[in-house]
Design a protein around this motif. Sequence first.
Motif, PDB file in Angstrom:
ATOM      1  N   VAL A 149     -38.125 -84.349  24.193  1.00 22.84           N
ATOM      2  CA  VAL A 149     -37.144 -83.327  23.813  1.00 22.84           C
ATOM      3  C   VAL A 149     -37.432 -82.869  22.398  1.00 22.84           C
ATOM      4  O   VAL A 149     -37.722 -83.673  21.518  1.00 22.84           O
ATOM      5  CB  VAL A 149     -35.717 -83.896  23.907  1.00 22.84           C
ATOM      6  CG1 VAL A 149     -34.709 -82.884  23.385  1.00 22.84           C
ATOM      7  CG2 VAL A 149     -35.392 -84.297  25.346  1.00 22.84           C
ATOM      8  N   GLN A 150     -37.343 -81.572  22.184  1.00 24.13           N
ATOM      9  CA  GLN A 150     -37.483 -81.025  20.843  1.00 24.13           C
ATOM     10  C   GLN A 150     -36.253 -80.202  20.492  1.00 24.13           C
ATOM     11  O   GLN A 150     -35.725 -79.482  21.350  1.00 24.13           O
ATOM     12  CB  GLN A 150     -38.725 -80.137  20.752  1.00 24.13           C
ATOM     13  CG  GLN A 150     -40.040 -80.896  20.769  1.00 24.13           C
ATOM     14  CD  GLN A 150     -41.238 -80.016  20.514  1.00 24.13           C
ATOM     15  OE1 GLN A 150     -41.286 -78.874  20.960  1.00 24.13           O
ATOM     16  NE2 GLN A 150     -42.208 -80.539  19.786  1.00 24.13           N
TER      17      GLN A 150
ATOM     18  N   ALA B 141     -28.074 -75.439  26.457  1.00 29.15           N
ATOM     19  CA  ALA B 141     -28.835 -76.391  25.650  1.00 29.15           C
ATOM     20  C   ALA B 141     -28.958 -75.958  24.196  1.00 29.15           C
ATOM     21  O   ALA B 141     -29.786 -76.490  23.463  1.00 29.15           O
ATOM     22  CB  ALA B 141     -30.218 -76.594  26.247  1.00 29.15           C
ATOM     23  N   THR B 142     -28.148 -75.002  23.776  1.00 29.94           N
ATOM     24  CA  THR B 142     -28.150 -74.562  22.381  1.00 29.94           C
ATOM     25  C   THR B 142     -26.804 -74.881  21.752  1.00 29.94           C
ATOM     26  O   THR B 142     -25.761 -74.636  22.342  1.00 29.94           O
ATOM     27  CB  THR B 142     -28.426 -73.055  22.283  1.00 29.94           C
ATOM     28  OG1 THR B 142     -29.711 -72.776  22.852  1.00 29.94           O
ATOM     29  CG2 THR B 142     -28.440 -72.609  20.829  1.00 29.94           C
TER      30      THR B 142
ATOM     31  N   ALA C 145     -31.635 -75.263  19.157  1.00 29.31           N
ATOM     32  CA  ALA C 145     -32.043 -75.072  20.549  1.00 29.31           C
ATOM     33  C   ALA C 145     -32.846 -76.274  21.028  1.00 29.31           C
ATOM     34  O   ALA C 145     -33.823 -76.666  20.378  1.00 29.31           O
ATOM     35  CB  ALA C 145     -32.868 -73.802  20.686  1.00 29.31           C
ATOM     36  N   ALA C 146     -32.456 -76.819  22.147  1.00 28.44           N
ATOM     37  CA  ALA C 146     -33.151 -77.962  22.730  1.00 28.44           C
ATOM     38  C   ALA C 146     -34.106 -77.485  23.821  1.00 28.44           C
ATOM     39  O   ALA C 146     -33.790 -76.586  24.600  1.00 28.44           O
ATOM     40  CB  ALA C 146     -32.152 -78.950  23.308  1.00 28.44           C
ATOM     41  N   SER C 147     -35.262 -78.111  23.865  1.00 30.65           N
ATOM     42  CA  SER C 147     -36.232 -77.803  24.921  1.00 30.65           C
ATOM     43  C   SER C 147     -36.906 -79.095  25.363  1.00 30.65           C
ATOM     44  O   SER C 147     -36.883 -80.088  24.642  1.00 30.65           O
ATOM     45  CB  SER C 147     -37.280 -76.814  24.421  1.00 30.65           C
ATOM     46  OG  SER C 147     -38.011 -77.357  23.341  1.00 30.65           O
ATOM     47  N   GLY C 148     -37.456 -79.070  26.555  1.00 34.20           N
ATOM     48  CA  GLY C 148     -38.130 -80.260  27.057  1.00 34.20           C
ATOM     49  C   GLY C 148     -37.389 -80.855  28.228  1.00 34.20           C
ATOM     50  O   GLY C 148     -36.711 -80.151  28.975  1.00 34.20           O
ATOM     51  N   SER C 149     -37.513 -82.162  28.359  1.00 36.01           N
ATOM     52  CA  SER C 149     -36.909 -82.864  29.498  1.00 36.01           C
ATOM     53  C   SER C 149     -35.449 -83.164  29.202  1.00 36.01           C
ATOM     54  O   SER C 149     -35.097 -84.233  28.726  1.00 36.01           O
ATOM     55  CB  SER C 149     -37.674 -84.163  29.775  1.00 36.01           C
ATOM     56  OG  SER C 149     -39.030 -83.902  30.032  1.00 36.01           O
TER      57      SER C 149
END
Length: 112
Positions: A2-3, A73-74, A23-27
């Motif tokens: 996760v980033q 996810a933000t 903002a979150a990205s990834g799994s």
Amino acid sequence: QVQLVESGGGLVQAGGSLRLSCAASGSISRVNSMSWHRQAPGNRRELVARLVSVGTYYSDDVKGRFTISRDNATMYLQMNSLKPEDTAVYYCQMYIAPGIYWGQGTQVTVSS
């Protein structure tokens, strides 16, 4: 993996407003909690606001002036009526089981 990527910091005069984004990205499976922290020079990192399923928490220093919110996810931190003592590096944090993730930090500077 996760980033978290933060944006929205900057220089503002006392009494002004800024909105921070994270903002979150990834799994991303399930976000258990989201929070904003800040660290001023020479000080420890402190919790500013937290958002969990049952509600929100704000530190006494920012209550009534800051608002934490999310859109999927933000995560956001709306900061109004800023004061010079709000100057710090602001970090977002998300607890996405089983890990805790931090953003890179964004500088907020409030001039008097």
